[in-house]
Design an enzyme around this catalytic site. Structure first.
Site, mmCIF file in Angstrom:
data_model
loop_
_atom_site.group_PDB
_atom_site.id
_atom_site.type_symbol
_atom_site.label_atom_id
_atom_site.label_comp_id
_atom_site.label_asym_id
_atom_site.label_seq_id
_atom_site.Cartn_x
_atom_site.Cartn_y
_atom_site.Cartn_z
ATOM 1 N N ASN A 90 -0.933 6.327 -5.526
ATOM 2 C CA ASN A 90 -2.289 6.724 -5.065
ATOM 3 C C ASN A 90 -2.513 8.219 -5.228
ATOM 4 O OD1 ASN A 90 -0.492 7.405 -3.028
ATOM 5 N ND2 ASN A 90 -1.946 7.034 -1.371
ATOM 6 N N HIS A 131 1.189 -2.881 1.088
ATOM 7 C CA HIS A 131 0.691 -2.241 2.305
ATOM 8 C C HIS A 131 -0.255 -3.286 2.909
ATOM 9 C CE1 HIS A 131 -1.743 1.294 4.198
ATOM 10 N NE2 HIS A 131 -2.479 0.215 4.398
ATOM 11 N N ASP A 185 7.798 6.505 3.929
ATOM 12 C CA ASP A 185 6.359 6.731 3.699
ATOM 13 C C ASP A 185 6.044 8.234 3.804
ATOM 14 O OD1 ASP A 185 3.721 6.323 3.147
ATOM 15 O OD2 ASP A 185 3.234 5.233 4.981
HETATM 16 ZN ZN LIG Z 1 2.361 5.183 1.802
HETATM 17 ZN ZN LIG Z 2 0.844 2.335 3.179
#
Ligand SMILES: [Zn+2]
Ligand SMILES: [Zn+2]
Length: 436
Positions: free
Chosen positions: A100, A185, A309
Site C-alpha cells: 500500500n 487484512h 505491522d
Molecule cells: Zn499493515
Molecule cells: Zn492491516
C-alpha cells in the site's frame, strides 16, 4: 525477494546460549558460519574470526511477514535503508513489505523496480507482497502471474479489507493458480465506522468505536472461502478472541495460518483515555478479554506467529486528535523486548514459544528461514536478555517516531543481527571482540 548473497568470510560465534526451537537446540554452543550459511554447530569450535558471545543468547533471526517500509512514495516516513536498519535493530533478518505504497505495488514494472532497489538498499532479506487488486480497491484482480514473475512473494490488499465476498473468492482462486499465498487484512468497512474499539473505553472517551464484529465477520468470511477454494491464506493482525477461535476451528479444513501483533498482545484500549492520536491503530487496541484470548491462542499455536505491522508515520500524522490521526505503530525495534518483558517475564509465555513465534514459525511460512542448522542461511539474532533499556526517540533507527512504547522500560535487547553471515546490526561494536 532474497537480497543477501551472504558473506563468504568465516565467523565463529562462540559461547552463546543457542536456543532454536526448530532444531531442538538449547545449550551453550559455538556456531561456525561460512559462505553465508551455518556450517557447523558444536563445542570448542575455533575460527580465524571469532565473536565472543559469552552471556548472550543466540536465536534464529526473526522474520516479520508484515511491514510497511513506505517505499515508494513516503520515504520521509521510512525507506528501504531505514526500514531494514530498524528491522535489524529488532533482530529481524527477513521481512515482507506490504504494497500500500504510492504508487501501489500492483503492476509488474513497479514491483520489478522495487525489487531492484531492495537488492541495492536493504540490509536484511526483504520480500514483496504485491496487491491482490488494482489500487487495493477490491475490484479488478492484479496480474498475479506476471507479478510473480517480476518477483512478488505473495499478494495482499493490506490496509483494507475486501468487501465483496465474491470478489475475494475469485482472488483466492486466482492466487492459488498463480502459486501465491494471500495475506488478508480482515475488516468489514460497513461495520468499522469508528476510529477505536467500540466498548467501555470508547464510550467513556466519547469517541466513535468500531465493533469487534468488523474484524470477526470478515475473518469468518475469509476462512470459509479459504476452506472452499483451497487457497493458501494467511490472516494477519488477529486482534480478537473470537477471530483467534475461528482460525482454530478452520485450521482443520483450510490451508490457513495467522499472526497477531506485539501491540495487540501487550496493550489494551484503556490507553485511549488520553485521546492522543498515537493510540490509533487498525485493527484497534482491544479490551483485556481480547488481549487474553490472543495471548492464549499464540501460546497454544492457534495463532502461528507474531508479525509487527510496522507502520511508520510522520509526526504531523500522529500528533493529532484520535479521529484525525493516521492508524499504525512502529513495530520492528521493540517487538522482542516488549513481548519478552510483558509475556515471558510476566509468566504468560515461554521464551521457547516466543522465539519460535518470531523465527521458526514465520521462517517456515516464508520458506527455509528461521532455524540454526547446518546448511541453513546464517541469519541470527544475538540477544542480551538481562539488559534493561528505555525506548526513546533517540534510540530508534526508524525514520519515524510513532512507537507505542516510547518512554517504556523494557528488558531484553538485540545486540547483534547477522544476515547471510554478515553482521548488519552491531550495537556494541568492537566490544564484541571480533578477532581478525
Ligand atoms: Zn499493515
Ligand atoms: Zn492491516
Amino acid at each position: 525477494m532474497s537480497t543477501r548473497s551472504g558473506s563468504t568470510e568465516e565467523l565463529v560465534v562462540r559461547g552463546a546460549r543457542v536456543l532454536d526451537p526448530c532444531s531442538e537446540l538449547d545449550a551453550l554452543l559455538d556456531v561456525r558460519l561460512s559462505g553465508g550459511r551455518v556450517a557447523e554447530i558444536g563445542e570448542c569450535l575455533r575460527g580465524v574470526r571469532e565473536l565472543d558471545a559469552d552471556g548472550l543468547h543466540l536465536f534464529p533471526g526473526f522474520v516479520d511477514v508484515h511491514a510497511h517500509w513506505r517505499t515508494p512514495g513516503r520515504e520521509d516516513e521510512e525507506d528501504i535503508e531505514s526500514g531494514s536498519a530498524a528491522a535489524a535493530a529488532g533482530g529481524f533478518t527477513g521481512v515482507v513489505m506490504m504494497p500500500n505504497t504510492d504508487p501501489v505495488i500492483d503492476r509488474p514494472a513497479v514491483l520489478g523496480g522495487l525489487v531492484r532497489r531492495i537488492e541495492r538498499e536493504s540490509g536484511v532479506r526483504a520480500y514483496v507482497a504485491a496487491a491482490l487488486h488494482e489500487g487495493l480497491k477490491g475490484e479488478r484482480l492484479t496480474e498475479m502471474r506476471l507479478l510473480k514473475e517480476a518477483g512478488a512473494f505473495c499478494v495482499s490488499d493490506d490496509g483494507l479489507g475486501t468487501q465483496n465476498a465474491g470478489v475475494l473468492r475469485n482472488a483466492m482462486l486466482y492466487a492459488k493458480t498463480a502459486g501465491l499465498p494471500v495475506i488478508l487484512h480482515c475488516e468489514d468497512h460497513t461495520l468499522a465506522t469508528g476510529v477505536i474499539h467500540e466498548g467501555i473505553a470508547s464510550a467513556l472517551a466519547g469517541v466513535p468505536g468500531s465493533p469487534a464484529s468488523a474484524e470477526d465477520a470478515a475473518t469468518a468470511t475469509a476462512l470459509i472461502l479459504a476452506a472452499e477454494t483451497g487457497a493458501r491464506v494467511h490472516i494477519t493482525h488477529v486482534s480478537t478472541a473470537l477471530s483467534a477461535a475461528l482460525v482454530g476451528f478452520f485450521k482443520r479444513q483450510a490451508d490457513v495460518t495467522a499472526d497477531t501483533t506485539p501491540h495487540h498482545l501487550t496493550l489494551t484500549d484503556d490507553l485511549i483515555g488520553s485521546l492522543e492520536g498515537m493510540w490509533r491503530v487498525n485493527p484497534p487496541l482491544r479490551p483485556e478479554e481480547d488481549r487474553a484470548g490472543v495471548r492464549e491462542a499464540l501460546g497454544n499455536g492457534t495463532l502461528d506467529f507474531v508479525a509487527t505491522d510496522h507502520a511508520p508515520h510522520a509526526s504531523e500524522e500522529k500528533e493529532l486528535p484520535l479521529e484525525e490521526a493516521a492508524p499504525g505503530f512502529l513495530g520492528h525495534e521493540t517487538a522482542f523486548a516488549a513481548l519478552y518483558t510483558e509475556l515471558v517475564l510476566g509468566g504468560k509465555l515461554s521464551l521457547r514459544r516466543l522465539v519460535e513465534a518470531m523465527s521458526c514459525a514465520p521462517g517456515r511460512w516464508v520458506g527455509g528461514l528461521g532455524s540454526i542448522s547446518a546448511g541453513a542461511p546464517a541469519d541470527l539474532a544475538l540477544v542480551d536478555l538481562s539488559e534493561e533499556w528505555t525506548v526513546s526517540e533517540r534510540n530508534l533507527a526508524s525514520r519515524s517516531r510513532n512507537s507505542p512504547y516510547l518512554g517504556k522500560k523494557l528488558t531484553g535487547r538485540i545486540v547483534g543481527t547477522i544476515v547471510g553471515g554478515e553482521l548488519v546490526h552491531d550495537r556494541i561494536g568492537a566490544a564484541f571482540g571480533v578477532r581478525a
